[in-house]
Scaffold this motif. Structure first.
Motif, short mmCIF file in Angstrom:
data_model
loop_
_atom_site.label_atom_id
_atom_site.label_comp_id
_atom_site.label_asym_id
_atom_site.label_seq_id
_atom_site.Cartn_x
_atom_site.Cartn_y
_atom_site.Cartn_z
N GLU A 53 0.54 -1.18 -0.19
CA GLU A 53 -0.02 -0.30 -0.05
C GLU A 53 1.12 1.21 0.44
OE1 GLU A 53 -2.66 -0.37 3.07
OE2 GLU A 53 -4.06 -1.74 2.40
N ASP A 54 1.53 1.23 0.98
CA ASP A 54 2.33 2.47 0.80
C ASP A 54 3.63 2.51 -0.47
OD1 ASP A 54 2.06 2.94 3.73
OD2 ASP A 54 3.72 1.66 4.26
N LYS A 55 3.94 1.72 -1.18
CA LYS A 55 4.78 1.61 -2.67
C LYS A 55 3.57 2.49 -3.62
CE LYS A 55 7.03 -0.60 -6.10
NZ LYS A 55 7.33 -1.92 -6.56
N LYS A 56 2.71 1.70 -3.17
CA LYS A 56 1.47 2.33 -4.03
C LYS A 56 0.92 3.53 -3.90
CE LYS A 56 -3.92 1.11 -4.95
NZ LYS A 56 -4.67 0.31 -5.46
N LEU A 57 0.73 3.82 -2.65
CA LEU A 57 0.76 5.65 -2.46
C LEU A 57 1.62 6.45 -2.62
CD1 LEU A 57 -0.62 7.78 -1.56
CD2 LEU A 57 -0.36 7.27 1.29
N ASN A 58 3.33 6.00 -2.46
CA ASN A 58 4.12 7.20 -3.52
C ASN A 58 4.09 7.01 -4.28
OD1 ASN A 58 5.06 7.46 -1.03
ND2 ASN A 58 6.76 5.41 -0.60
N GLN A 59 3.75 5.96 -5.73
CA GLN A 59 4.23 6.05 -6.61
C GLN A 59 2.58 6.95 -7.06
OE1 GLN A 59 3.00 1.72 -7.91
NE2 GLN A 59 5.08 1.43 -8.14
N ILE A 60 1.44 6.92 -6.77
CA ILE A 60 0.55 8.34 -7.04
C ILE A 60 1.02 9.27 -6.50
CG2 ILE A 60 -1.76 9.11 -5.89
CD1 ILE A 60 -2.00 6.75 -8.01
N LEU A 61 1.70 9.56 -5.57
CA LEU A 61 2.18 10.82 -4.81
C LEU A 61 3.02 11.43 -6.08
CD1 LEU A 61 2.09 10.58 -1.06
CD2 LEU A 61 0.52 11.51 -2.46
N GLU A 62 4.51 10.97 -6.41
CA GLU A 62 4.91 11.09 -7.34
C GLU A 62 4.31 11.04 -8.82
OE1 GLU A 62 9.03 9.21 -10.02
OE2 GLU A 62 7.34 7.64 -8.59
N SER A 63 3.37 10.68 -9.45
CA SER A 63 2.49 11.52 -10.43
C SER A 63 1.98 12.54 -10.19
CB SER A 63 1.47 9.96 -10.46
OG SER A 63 1.94 8.57 -10.92
N LEU A 64 1.08 12.74 -9.19
CA LEU A 64 0.20 14.16 -9.05
C LEU A 64 1.94 15.19 -9.12
CD1 LEU A 64 -2.41 14.91 -7.82
CD2 LEU A 64 -1.37 14.82 -5.49
N ASP A 65 2.94 14.40 -7.99
CA ASP A 65 3.73 15.42 -8.22
C ASP A 65 4.02 16.21 -9.36
OD1 ASP A 65 5.28 17.75 -6.08
OD2 ASP A 65 6.68 16.73 -6.61
N LYS A 66 4.15 15.42 -10.52
CA LYS A 66 4.76 15.40 -12.10
C LYS A 66 3.94 15.75 -13.02
CE LYS A 66 9.07 12.34 -11.08
NZ LYS A 66 9.87 11.51 -11.17
N LEU A 87 -6.49 5.27 -20.77
CA LEU A 87 -5.87 6.32 -21.19
C LEU A 87 -4.73 6.73 -20.89
CD1 LEU A 87 -8.47 9.67 -22.25
CD2 LEU A 87 -7.16 7.67 -23.86
N ASN A 88 -3.74 7.22 -20.77
CA ASN A 88 -1.86 7.37 -20.02
C ASN A 88 -2.57 8.24 -19.15
OD1 ASN A 88 0.85 7.84 -18.80
ND2 ASN A 88 1.33 8.92 -20.63
N THR A 89 -3.26 8.88 -17.86
CA THR A 89 -3.70 9.36 -16.90
C THR A 89 -3.44 8.11 -15.76
OG1 THR A 89 -5.39 11.20 -16.01
CG2 THR A 89 -6.09 9.45 -17.28
N LYS A 90 -3.90 9.11 -14.28
CA LYS A 90 -3.56 8.51 -13.10
C LYS A 90 -4.15 8.73 -12.57
CE LYS A 90 0.38 6.41 -13.25
NZ LYS A 90 0.62 5.38 -13.32
N LEU A 105 -12.12 0.58 -10.15
CA LEU A 105 -11.77 1.35 -11.32
C LEU A 105 -10.92 3.24 -11.81
CD1 LEU A 105 -15.55 1.48 -11.48
CD2 LEU A 105 -14.29 0.66 -13.57
N GLY A 106 -9.75 2.58 -10.01
CA GLY A 106 -9.27 3.89 -10.27
C GLY A 106 -7.43 3.00 -9.75
N ASN A 107 -6.85 3.94 -10.05
CA ASN A 107 -5.22 3.53 -9.64
C ASN A 107 -5.01 3.52 -8.15
OD1 ASN A 107 -4.71 5.53 -12.58
ND2 ASN A 107 -3.72 3.66 -12.81
N TYR A 108 -5.85 4.69 -7.18
CA TYR A 108 -5.95 4.33 -6.46
C TYR A 108 -7.07 5.33 -5.73
CZ TYR A 108 -3.85 5.72 -1.89
OH TYR A 108 -3.67 5.89 -0.31
N THR A 109 -7.45 4.99 -4.39
CA THR A 109 -8.67 4.55 -3.91
C THR A 109 -8.78 5.92 -2.77
OG1 THR A 109 -9.88 2.93 -4.99
CG2 THR A 109 -10.97 3.61 -3.67
N ILE A 110 -10.02 7.03 -2.12
CA ILE A 110 -10.00 6.75 -0.52
C ILE A 110 -12.04 7.07 -0.64
CG2 ILE A 110 -10.25 8.87 0.54
CD1 ILE A 110 -7.65 10.52 -1.61
N HIS A 111 -11.21 6.26 0.24
CA HIS A 111 -13.05 5.97 0.65
C HIS A 111 -13.06 6.86 1.93
CE1 HIS A 111 -11.00 1.57 -0.74
NE2 HIS A 111 -12.74 1.39 -1.53
N ILE A 112 -14.42 7.49 1.26
CA ILE A 112 -14.84 7.92 3.09
C ILE A 112 -16.97 7.05 3.06
CG2 ILE A 112 -14.55 10.61 1.83
CD1 ILE A 112 -16.58 10.55 1.16
#
Length: 229
Positions: free
Chosen positions: A84-97, A171-174, A187-194
């Motif tokens: 989960e940490d690895k997946k989150l870091n990949q998403i955060l990196e993509s968001l930053d770039k 498509l090439n998007t996160k 359906l997503g690359n990362y999910t935030i559950h509420i």
């Protein structure tokens, strides 16, 4: 099978002492319980014989087998946390770039979340555009979504949102999905559950935003960590 499930399955066999042992184990399920049978007995204010009987009642041959089960559970949990940490870091990196950041969602509660996400990103020096409705789905094409990140908020099985998710699936998007159900996570690359919204009841905006805020706090920590390198 999880420890809670084993306890629930065999609860009818339990004495008051067994229930006390079960309560201790469940209360400390997030801790690594590397205890000898005597140490566990002391923690539960009981005898080693009672601990042994308890482990047998829930299906183990003895305490050694039960302890091995607990250790394996801890290993599985650590492995899952690492993934989960690895997946989150990949998403955060993509968001930053990301070249562009989009936020899509339909509905009153979704609007509140969209504005909050846009505000969090602005605080961190990132600009984002918000979208809603079916007419704006055509905005998300191959060129606009290249190397981008899109937050998609769906709390009501909105058909337009599901159409958008289907349209951009390859498509090439996160895609960061914010939802109140686990059935859409794939359906997503990362999910935030509420918390699931309830009809005809007051749904706490603050509590539902807490999980989203946690994500952006982690994003802030990620940026600070990488800036210091």
């Amino acid at each position: 099978m999880k420890l809670e499930e084993l306890i629930k399955k065999n609860k009818e066999k339990f004495t008051q002492t067994d229930l006390a042992i079960a309560d201790f184990l469940i209360d400390n399920k997030n801790d690594e319980l590397d205890l000898s049978i005597n140490e566990l007995a002391k923690k539960c204010l009981t005898s080693r014989t009672s601990i042994l009987r308890f482990t047998q009642k829930i299906g183990f041959g003895g305490y050694s087998e039960f302890k091995y089960f607990l250790k394996e559970k801890d290993h599985r949990k650590k492995d899952q946390t690492k993934k989960e940490d690895k997946k989150l870091n990949q998403i955060l990196e993509s968001l930053d770039k990301a070249n562009n950041i989009f936020i899509y969602g339909n509905g009153d509660f979704e609007d509140i979340i969209k504005k909050s996400i846009k505000s969090y990103l602005k605080d961190l020096g990132k600009l984002a555009e918000t979208f809603q409705g079916r007419d704006e789905i055509s905005t998300f094409n191959k060129n606009s979504l290249k190397d981008s990140t899109i937050f998609i908020i769906d709390l009501s099985d909105d058909p337009n949102t599901l159409e958008l998710l289907s349209l951009i699936s390859n498509l090439n998007t996160k895609k960061i999905l914010i939802t109140d159900t686990y059935s859409k996570s794939f359906l997503g690359n990362y999910t935030i559950h509420i918390k699931k919204l309830e009809k005809n009841k007051i749904n706490s905006i603050a509590k539902n935003l807490e999980e989203i805020e946690k994500f952006f706090v982690k994003y802030q920590e990620y940026r600070m960590k990488n800036e210091s390198k």
